[in-house]
Design a protein around this motif. Structure first.
Motif, PDB file in Angstrom:
ATOM      1  N   ILE A  44       0.732  -1.434  -0.094  1.00  0.00           N
ATOM      2  CA  ILE A  44      -0.039   0.028   0.128  1.00  0.00           C
ATOM      3  C   ILE A  44       0.822   1.286   0.025  1.00  0.00           C
ATOM      4  O   ILE A  44       0.376   2.331  -0.818  1.00  0.00           O
ATOM      5  N   ALA A  45       1.738   1.289   0.714  1.00  0.00           N
ATOM      6  CA  ALA A  45       2.734   2.320   0.715  1.00  0.00           C
ATOM      7  C   ALA A  45       3.312   2.576  -0.618  1.00  0.00           C
ATOM      8  O   ALA A  45       3.656   3.838  -1.056  1.00  0.00           O
ATOM      9  N   ASP A  46       3.599   1.615  -1.111  1.00  0.00           N
ATOM     10  CA  ASP A  46       4.381   1.551  -2.444  1.00  0.00           C
ATOM     11  C   ASP A  46       3.375   2.221  -3.613  1.00  0.00           C
ATOM     12  O   ASP A  46       3.799   3.104  -4.341  1.00  0.00           O
ATOM     13  N   SER A  47       2.103   1.770  -3.489  1.00  0.00           N
ATOM     14  CA  SER A  47       0.948   2.253  -4.173  1.00  0.00           C
ATOM     15  C   SER A  47       0.868   3.781  -4.096  1.00  0.00           C
ATOM     16  O   SER A  47       0.545   4.593  -5.042  1.00  0.00           O
ATOM     17  N   VAL A  48       0.979   4.207  -2.607  1.00  0.00           N
ATOM     18  CA  VAL A  48       0.788   5.610  -2.473  1.00  0.00           C
ATOM     19  C   VAL A  48       1.764   6.396  -3.226  1.00  0.00           C
ATOM     20  O   VAL A  48       1.759   7.632  -3.494  1.00  0.00           O
ATOM     21  N   GLN A  49       3.234   6.096  -2.933  1.00  0.00           N
ATOM     22  CA  GLN A  49       4.163   6.627  -3.528  1.00  0.00           C
ATOM     23  C   GLN A  49       3.925   6.810  -5.144  1.00  0.00           C
ATOM     24  O   GLN A  49       4.225   7.895  -5.667  1.00  0.00           O
ATOM     25  N   VAL A  50       3.545   5.838  -5.678  1.00  0.00           N
ATOM     26  CA  VAL A  50       3.340   5.899  -7.265  1.00  0.00           C
ATOM     27  C   VAL A  50       2.176   6.725  -7.598  1.00  0.00           C
ATOM     28  O   VAL A  50       2.252   7.509  -8.559  1.00  0.00           O
ATOM     29  N   LEU A  51       1.204   6.785  -6.694  1.00  0.00           N
ATOM     30  CA  LEU A  51       0.003   7.436  -6.945  1.00  0.00           C
ATOM     31  C   LEU A  51       0.383   9.294  -6.664  1.00  0.00           C
ATOM     32  O   LEU A  51      -0.066   9.958  -7.699  1.00  0.00           O
ATOM     33  N   ALA A  57       3.303  10.297  -7.338  1.00  0.00           N
ATOM     34  CA  ALA A  57       4.565  10.603  -8.300  1.00  0.00           C
ATOM     35  C   ALA A  57       3.493  10.685  -9.603  1.00  0.00           C
ATOM     36  O   ALA A  57       3.671  11.848 -10.462  1.00  0.00           O
ATOM     37  N   GLN A  58       2.449  10.117  -9.865  1.00  0.00           N
ATOM     38  CA  GLN A  58       1.658  10.317 -11.048  1.00  0.00           C
ATOM     39  C   GLN A  58       0.983  11.586 -11.072  1.00  0.00           C
ATOM     40  O   GLN A  58       0.837  12.310 -12.129  1.00  0.00           O
ATOM     41  N   ARG A  59       0.373  12.103  -9.798  1.00  0.00           N
ATOM     42  CA  ARG A  59      -0.157  13.329  -9.686  1.00  0.00           C
ATOM     43  C   ARG A  59       0.849  14.503  -9.951  1.00  0.00           C
ATOM     44  O   ARG A  59       0.535  15.614 -10.448  1.00  0.00           O
ATOM     45  N   ARG A  60       2.137  14.215  -9.395  1.00  0.00           N
ATOM     46  CA  ARG A  60       3.095  15.472  -9.727  1.00  0.00           C
ATOM     47  C   ARG A  60       3.150  15.520 -10.965  1.00  0.00           C
ATOM     48  O   ARG A  60       3.340  16.620 -11.621  1.00  0.00           O
ATOM     49  N   LEU A  61       3.133  14.388 -11.917  1.00  0.00           N
ATOM     50  CA  LEU A  61       3.613  14.512 -13.435  1.00  0.00           C
ATOM     51  C   LEU A  61       2.541  15.191 -13.970  1.00  0.00           C
ATOM     52  O   LEU A  61       2.792  15.906 -15.059  1.00  0.00           O
ATOM     53  N   ARG A  62       1.330  14.940 -13.539  1.00  0.00           N
ATOM     54  CA  ARG A  62       0.002  15.596 -14.192  1.00  0.00           C
ATOM     55  C   ARG A  62      -0.069  16.965 -14.018  1.00  0.00           C
ATOM     56  O   ARG A  62      -0.550  17.748 -14.822  1.00  0.00           O
ATOM     57  N   LYS A  63       0.584  17.598 -12.964  1.00  0.00           N
ATOM     58  CA  LYS A  63       0.780  18.930 -12.590  1.00  0.00           C
ATOM     59  C   LYS A  63       1.860  19.677 -13.288  1.00  0.00           C
ATOM     60  O   LYS A  63       1.488  20.844 -13.550  1.00  0.00           O
ATOM     61  N   ILE A  64       2.578  18.949 -13.807  1.00  0.00           N
ATOM     62  CA  ILE A  64       3.735  19.616 -14.798  1.00  0.00           C
ATOM     63  C   ILE A  64       3.151  20.170 -15.973  1.00  0.00           C
ATOM     64  O   ILE A  64       2.369  19.449 -16.833  1.00  0.00           O
TER      65      ILE A  64
END
Length: 305
Positions: free
Chosen positions: A289-296, A298-305
């Motif tokens: 779950i912690a790994d999934s949170v990290q991936v999520l 990271a995906q949100r940061r990429l979408r904001k760029i």
């Protein structure tokens, strides 16, 4: 930049994924209602009623073109045929577990399943694991060893559920992007001769309960097609709307609900060895779950760029 109208499909996807895993979480209660039918009868009827329900869904969802494409591809048919046998085995093991007072072990199987799926991806597909995923797999393996040592036996039902569903998912991935309704239609269609043979055998030996235990029993068994297809469609709807990492986190809702049902509804007991095993499994799940949170994130940061 995220537009307001793009939030509606995502919000709908979140609702779908939670409803899907909630339904799967209460499955033990449904299968307890199917008594006195045996697991083989229940699975055979689940196959046939699911096929009947799919025969209604395919035209309603306009999936005939996709179904024809799959039926014209021998390799895809072979993969879905093997996947069908695996899901038949998975359903059978699950029903044996839930109708024989082993809901706890079914819960264990679905806690282990995501970890097995990741491990299969590494071994067979050559996928790379992140650090937290490696830690989760190591702790899950330790949990199974602890259970075997302290409980005195291998949790075969749980491991069978985890590996049959993990291999099923692997074959579905290799089969390509087949819509959920089409996949279930083909799998149950290919399984139907086996299901018909089982029904015939039970009828010939006066063991068939479908028509002999009253109207309520008939409709409980007939509903197996509905309860199989509806959460599957919800999952398909969620998968196209929410990130895979979110699906990875929410999937632990189902075994958690089953664990609670086993403790407070079917009143199964846990000795010290099983408690230790489950605690380790929860730690392993926490790493995933912690790994999934990290991936999520990271995906949100990429979408904001």
């Amino acid at each position: 930049m995220t537009h307001p109208e793009s939030k509606e499909p995502a919000n709908r996807g979140v609702i779908y994924v939670f409803l899907c895993y909630l339904i799967w979480g209460v499955f033990p209660l449904y299968f307890l209602l199917t008594a006195p039918a045996t697991p083989f009868e229940i699975v055979a009827e689940r196959v046939l009623f699911s096929l009947l329900f799919c025969a209604i869904l395919v035209p309603l969802t306009r999936q005939y073109p996709a179904l024809r494409r799959v039926l014209a591809r021998p390799r895809t048919l072979l993969l879905l045929g093997i996947a069908g046998l695996l899901i038949f085995a998975n359903w059978l093991l699950y029903i044996i577990a839930t109708t024989s007072g082993n809901v706890m072990e079914a819960s264990l199987g679905y806690y282990i399943n995501p970890i097995v799926s990741v491990a299969l991806g590494v071994v067979i597909l050559g996928e790379k694991l992140r650090t937290l995923q490696w830690a989760g797999i190591a702790i899950a393996a330790l949990a199974v060893l602890v259970m075997c040592f302290f409980y005195g036996s291998v949790p075969w039902l749980g491991l069978g559920l985890a590996f049959s569903f993990g291999l099923y998912g692997l074959l579905k991935k290799q089969a390509g992007n087949v819509p959920a309704v089409v996949s279930l239609t083909v799998e149950t269609l290919l399984l139907s001769p086996l299901a018909i043979f089982i029904i015939w055998h039970f009828a010939a030996t006066d063991q068939l309960t479908l028509f002999t235990q009253g109207t309520a029993h008939f409709w409980i068994l007939a509903a197996s097609g509905l309860v199989t297809a509806v959460p599957l469609l919800m999952f398909a709807g969620a998968a196209s709307r929410v990130p895979l990492s979110m699906l990875g986190m929410v999937q632990y809702l189902t075994p958690t609900m089953q664990f609670v049902l086993a403790l407070f509804v079917t009143h199964e007991t846990l000795n010290a060895g099983r408690w230790a095993g489950f605690i380790l499994i929860w730690v392993a799940a926490a790493f995933f779950i912690a790994d999934s949170v990290q991936v999520l994130k990271a995906q949100r940061r990429l979408r904001k760029i």
